[in-house]
Write a protein that holds these residues in place. Structure first.
Motif: not given
Length: 494
Positions: A9-22
């Motif tokens: 689970v990633i909390v936050g859909a900014g550039f940090g969250g997207m980088g983690a998801a990638i």
């Protein structure tokens, strides 16, 4: 109510969250949820839509290295282009399928029995995840000023982070509170429309000349067809920023003349724009360059030369329904109040949600009682399988992307070791965490924060104890290099 189970689970859909998801996708994790309280992705670049919004780091540097954008319109792109870039990244890497908007996370707790994180959502639902990634950013909790009478103001209140595009400013008598980087961008734009503008300044900010340039269609075609041309430009902007931050902030003991030179450039910039000595004095910072984030503008100072723009520095006594009374007794009639008072970084944002680890350890409480600390700016003892991006000693350089990408490298190595050994949990050891904290504190001994005159800066970089634990006091190059070499034995993997 059923409980959904996720890899992460990633909390936050900014550039940090997207980088983690990638990065998680690259590691083979597909069962992911990205949660955000807003109604769309982009983090601060979705929330902020105020007039004059631009990035204050060259756009060539303010982007992922692995996903360059050849279509920036300027070296310092307007905010709308950052929002578009975020949408492009989400679409290209198929991240929208993981995203849930209008979803407020109320807290997260480690469950020892199931070895998972229980993430509680507003409305009563609970999600379970093997990994928890906190990607809420440093600037996600707007600070509302505590000024007597502000609730009784009868006019319109506009928050920089909650801008109302439908409100007509033309002909208004407006006041703006705040002269940080947001205020520096907003004030010249407000002055173009309103009949009268009063700027309430608590602390002057270092404003430097802005060497901007447009990227026309020919330049964009060149960058798109020959990516190496943009890479060369990026390497130049990366190197310049990294060197300047390193020597002006972290090597202040050895390079104090650099700060002095920067201050003189700022003073010359003010002198060329403002000839009124008293006005210039009021706009002059009385703290060392580097204590507070400087900003760039070629129009901010000149705005104060306009007859309908007034600078107030005496402070605010109270706000009345029809105006603002200063501490000097002067009342100015106002029908529109603009708040550019920044963000609450420390009291409600580190962490942005309640997080409870092993043995009931409360992350926020533990940080406040034992100093703010996180190994490599990412992990904390007693919080297994948790990565926190906007954390103590994480922010490196001036571009948030530098932080995100060095953290992605750390995740690659750490999660890769977890997979290689067949483990289910990782947790940084107390010894490794202590060693890292000691090194950060030692490096800070040479910094402008310790050796400079920062007393009057009122910078959000400092917490209530007078410490400055947001930044990793190293170069970007050093931070990246360390992610390839940190001892994997610094983690207990089980």
């Amino acid at each position: 109510m059923s409980t959904e189970q996720f890899d992460a689970v990633i909390v936050g859909a900014g550039f940090g969250g997207m980088g983690a998801a990638i990065q998680l996708n690259r590691l083979g994790y597909r069962n992911i949820a990205i949660l955000d309280r807003e109604d769309d992705l982009g983090g601060t670049w979705h929330v902020n839509r105020y007039p004059g919004l631009t990035v204050d780091v060259p756009s060539t540097t303010y982007s992922y290295w692995f996903e360059p954008n050849p279509y920036w319109s300027r070296l310092y792109a307007p905010g709308a282009e950052l929002k578009s870039y975020a949408e492009h990244v989400a679409d290209k890497y198929d991240l929208r399928r993981y995203m849930r908007f209008n979803t407020t996370v109320e807290g997260a707790r480690w469950d020892e029995e199931s070895q998972t994180w229980q993430v509680s959502l507003q409305g009563g639902q609970t999600l379970r995840a093997q990994f928890l990634i906190l990607a809420t950013g440093y600037l996600c909790q707007p600070k509302k000023p505590d000024i007597p009478g502000i609730e009784d103001f009868a006019g319109t209140v506009l928050h920089a982070q909650e801008w109302n595009d439908d409100y007509a400013l033309r002909g208004r008598k407006a006041a703006i509170i705040g002269t940080g980087s947001t205020g520096v961008q907003l004030i010249p734009k407000l002055a173009e429309d309103v009949a009268e503008l009063t700027v309430y300044q608590r602390t002057p900010i270092w404003v430097m000349p802005k060497f901007d340039l447009a990227f026309g269609p020919a330049a964009q075609r060149l960058f798109a067809r020959f990516p190496v041309t943009q890479q060369l430009l990026r390497r130049s902007s990366d190197l310049f920023l990294d060197i300047m931050v390193t020597i002006a902030m972290w090597k202040f003991r050895q390079f104090r003349p650099v700060n002095t030179a920067a201050a003189r450039i700022g003073a010359l910039h003010r002198f060329l724009a403002i000839r009124d000595k008293e006005l210039r004095r009021k706009l002059t910072p009385n703290y060392d360059f580097g204590c507070k984030r400087p900003t760039l503008s070629n129009v901010y100072y000149r705005t104060f030369n306009k007859p309908h723009v007034h600078l107030e520095t005496a402070g605010i006594e109270r706000i009345e329904p029809d105006g603002i009374v200063g501490r000097d007794g002067v009342k100015r009639a106002v029908d529109t109040l603009v708040l550019a008072t920044g963000f609450d970084v420390w009291e409600s944002n580190l962490p942005a949600i309640p997080v409870i680890g092993r043995q009931g350890r409360d992350l926020g409480k533990w940080w406040r009682e034992n100093r703010f600390q996180a190994y490599e700016g990412m992990t904390v003892p007693m919080f297994p399988n948790m990565v926190t991006q906007a954390s103590p000693y994480a922010w490196v350089g001036m571009s948030w992307f530098d932080t995100v990408e060095y953290q992605m490298r750390h995740m690659k190595r750490l999660f890769g070791e977890l997979q290689r050994t067949g483990g289910r949990t990782f947790e940084v050891t107390e010894e490794a965490n202590d060693r890292f904290l000691d090194r950060m504190l030692t490096l800070l001994d040479d910094s402008v924060f310790r050796l400079g005159d920062c007393t009057n800066s009122r910078s959000y970089w400092f917490n209530s104890s007078g410490e400055a634990p947001l930044f990793r006091p190293t170069s970007i190059r050093q931070a990246v290099k360390e992610q390839e070499h940190f001892p994997l034995t610094d983690y207990q993997i089980a």
